[in-house]
Enzyme design. Sequence first.
Site, PDB file in Angstrom:
ATOM      1  N   ASP A 113       0.878  -1.175   0.000  1.00 36.23           N
ATOM      2  CA  ASP A 113       0.000   0.000   0.000  1.00 36.23           C
ATOM      3  C   ASP A 113       0.916   1.226   0.000  1.00 36.23           C
ATOM      4  O   ASP A 113       1.626   1.480   0.981  1.00 36.23           O
ATOM      5  CB  ASP A 113      -0.868  -0.028   1.265  1.00 36.23           C
ATOM      6  CG  ASP A 113      -1.807   1.168   1.348  1.00 36.23           C
ATOM      7  OD1 ASP A 113      -1.608   2.148   0.611  1.00 36.23           O
ATOM      8  OD2 ASP A 113      -2.741   1.100   2.176  1.00 36.23           O
ATOM      9  N   TYR A 170      -8.553  13.880  -7.797  1.00 31.51           N
ATOM     10  CA  TYR A 170      -7.703  13.133  -8.742  1.00 31.51           C
ATOM     11  C   TYR A 170      -6.878  14.120  -9.588  1.00 31.51           C
ATOM     12  O   TYR A 170      -5.657  13.986  -9.705  1.00 31.51           O
ATOM     13  CB  TYR A 170      -8.578  12.253  -9.634  1.00 31.51           C
ATOM     14  CG  TYR A 170      -7.823  11.488 -10.701  1.00 31.51           C
ATOM     15  CD1 TYR A 170      -7.196  10.276 -10.410  1.00 31.51           C
ATOM     16  CD2 TYR A 170      -7.722  11.978 -12.001  1.00 31.51           C
ATOM     17  CE1 TYR A 170      -6.510   9.579 -11.387  1.00 31.51           C
ATOM     18  CE2 TYR A 170      -7.035  11.296 -12.989  1.00 31.51           C
ATOM     19  CZ  TYR A 170      -6.425  10.092 -12.667  1.00 31.51           C
ATOM     20  OH  TYR A 170      -5.732   9.411 -13.643  1.00 31.51           O
TER      21      TYR A 170
HETATM   22  N1  LIG Z   1      -6.428   4.507 -17.921  1.00 38.67           N
HETATM   23  C1  LIG Z   1      -6.331   5.772 -18.284  1.00 38.67           C
HETATM   24  O1  LIG Z   1      -6.991   6.211 -19.232  1.00 38.67           O
HETATM   25  C2  LIG Z   1      -5.397   6.710 -17.570  1.00 38.67           C
HETATM   26  C3  LIG Z   1      -5.349   8.041 -18.015  1.00 38.67           C
HETATM   27  C4  LIG Z   1      -4.501   8.923 -17.381  1.00 38.67           C
HETATM   28  C5  LIG Z   1      -3.705   8.506 -16.325  1.00 38.67           C
HETATM   29  N2  LIG Z   1      -3.764   7.219 -15.906  1.00 38.67           N
HETATM   30  C6  LIG Z   1      -2.907   6.848 -14.775  1.00 38.67           C
HETATM   31  O2  LIG Z   1      -2.234   5.639 -15.040  1.00 38.67           O
HETATM   32  C7  LIG Z   1      -2.077   4.893 -13.826  1.00 38.67           C
HETATM   33  C8  LIG Z   1      -2.694   3.506 -13.987  1.00 38.67           C
HETATM   34  O3  LIG Z   1      -4.051   3.658 -14.339  1.00 38.67           O
HETATM   35  P1  LIG Z   1      -4.988   2.426 -14.672  1.00 38.67           P
HETATM   36  O4  LIG Z   1      -5.972   2.912 -15.647  1.00 38.67           O
HETATM   37  O5  LIG Z   1      -4.163   1.223 -14.973  1.00 38.67           O
HETATM   38  O6  LIG Z   1      -5.716   2.260 -13.242  1.00 38.67           O
HETATM   39  P2  LIG Z   1      -6.324   0.964 -12.537  1.00 38.67           P
HETATM   40  O7  LIG Z   1      -7.314   1.492 -11.550  1.00 38.67           O
HETATM   41  O8  LIG Z   1      -6.777  -0.026 -13.549  1.00 38.67           O
HETATM   42  O9  LIG Z   1      -5.073   0.359 -11.752  1.00 38.67           O
HETATM   43  C9  LIG Z   1      -4.547   1.020 -10.633  1.00 38.67           C
HETATM   44  C10 LIG Z   1      -3.831   0.001  -9.769  1.00 38.67           C
HETATM   45  O10 LIG Z   1      -3.364   0.697  -8.580  1.00 38.67           O
HETATM   46  C11 LIG Z   1      -3.641  -0.127  -7.455  1.00 38.67           C
HETATM   47  N3  LIG Z   1      -3.750   0.686  -6.228  1.00 38.67           N
HETATM   48  C12 LIG Z   1      -4.779   1.463  -5.839  1.00 38.67           C
HETATM   49  N4  LIG Z   1      -4.534   1.978  -4.618  1.00 38.67           N
HETATM   50  C13 LIG Z   1      -3.310   1.527  -4.250  1.00 38.67           C
HETATM   51  C14 LIG Z   1      -2.508   1.718  -3.096  1.00 38.67           C
HETATM   52  N5  LIG Z   1      -2.925   2.450  -2.050  1.00 38.67           N
HETATM   53  N6  LIG Z   1      -1.284   1.120  -3.057  1.00 38.67           N
HETATM   54  C15 LIG Z   1      -0.860   0.357  -4.086  1.00 38.67           C
HETATM   55  N7  LIG Z   1      -1.593   0.113  -5.194  1.00 38.67           N
HETATM   56  C16 LIG Z   1      -2.800   0.706  -5.271  1.00 38.67           C
HETATM   57  C17 LIG Z   1      -4.942  -0.838  -7.788  1.00 38.67           C
HETATM   58  O11 LIG Z   1      -5.121  -1.999  -6.993  1.00 38.67           O
HETATM   59  C18 LIG Z   1      -4.750  -1.136  -9.276  1.00 38.67           C
HETATM   60  O12 LIG Z   1      -4.138  -2.378  -9.497  1.00 38.67           O
HETATM   61  C19 LIG Z   1      -2.717   5.728 -12.730  1.00 38.67           C
HETATM   62  O13 LIG Z   1      -1.742   6.529 -12.115  1.00 38.67           O
HETATM   63  C20 LIG Z   1      -3.697   6.596 -13.498  1.00 38.67           C
HETATM   64  O14 LIG Z   1      -4.014   7.801 -12.823  1.00 38.67           O
HETATM   65  C21 LIG Z   1      -4.606   6.306 -16.492  1.00 38.67           C
END
Ligand SMILES: NC(=O)c1ccc[n+]([C@@H]2O[C@H](COP(=O)([O-])OP(=O)(O)OC[C@H]3O[C@@H](n4cnc5c(N)ncnc54)[C@H](O)[C@@H]3O)[C@@H](O)[C@H]2O)c1
Length: 248
Positions: free
Chosen positions: A62, A155
């Site tokens: 975490d 966010y």
């Molecule tokens: N998917 C998109 O379109 C998008 C766009 C812009 C930015 N992002 C960024 O890319 C990154 C990944 O996004 P994603 O779409 O794969 O998100 P996701 O929600 O699918 O995956 C996020 C992961 O982080 C983990 N997580 C959450 N809280 C946590 C904690 N306290 N400690 C450790 N792990 C934790 C979750 O269990 C999950 O596996 C993020 O930083 C997100 O903000 C994604």
Amino acid sequence: MTSLTDRTAFVTGAAQGLGAAIARALYSEGCRVALTDISPAVHDTARALDPGGTKVRALQLDVRDRDAFASCFADAVATFGGVDIMVNNAARTVARSLWDITPAEWDDVLAVNLRGVFFGCQIAGRHMRDRRRGRIINLSSIAGQQGSLVNGAHYSASKAGILVLTKIFAQELAPYGVTVNTLAPAAIRTPALAASPPDKIEEIRRTMPVGRLGEPEDVAAAAVYLASDAAGFVTGATLDLNGGRFMR
Ligand SMILES: NC(=O)c1ccc[n+]([C@@H]2O[C@H](COP(=O)([O-])OP(=O)(O)OC[C@H]3O[C@@H](n4cnc5c(N)ncnc54)[C@H](O)[C@@H]3O)[C@@H](O)[C@H]2O)c1
């Protein structure tokens, strides 16, 4: 691009989505990878990547807990002999109206998304500074550049904070051969995006100048580049991965 064979990467939030895709891409380039996540599903993700298990390590972490973060990182260092690439990817995406965000939710989103990235930069940065080499890659978002009500003000604020935090660590670590950069994706097909209603996803797709949503591999390829020796002159930068949705 120089091969990443025998480098070691540490990826947060690697159980699914972009974290898993980045871990997969770095592994394919020859990296050993410590996959970490708050979810126990990270063990399955790691097993699927390397059933033999000699080049991957799965750890439940975490990122809000600094002591746990430090001991997890120390575990990866002890297991693999050092960490060359740090990917601060873990985040909570919480779609909430501006008027409905509670103090507790504000604090928690900032704790995961911004404080967690600070801990990651601090812990990995110190290790890399001592070794005089390394790559830190932080996941921001188009929401941190433009502001997004869809994903929540908390966010967006956390993702904006990552942009400046990246520059601060980049300045501090540049003399030590350590680069620190940000990826700013938009609308990438991951479980976080899939949580939106289908009509909302289709509306987003229609607004993409390139005519499609992003794939996790689009982001992973950029992470591989920033992790490589070829990107040694790139630091403090934000690489936009948004299909032309936001141009600056
Ligand atoms: N998917 C998109 O379109 C998008 C766009 C812009 C930015 N992002 C960024 O890319 C990154 C990944 O996004 P994603 O779409 O794969 O998100 P996701 O929600 O699918 O995956 C996020 C992961 O982080 C983990 N997580 C959450 N809280 C946590 C904690 N306290 N400690 C450790 N792990 C934790 C979750 O269990 C999950 O596996 C993020 O930083 C997100 O903000 C994604």
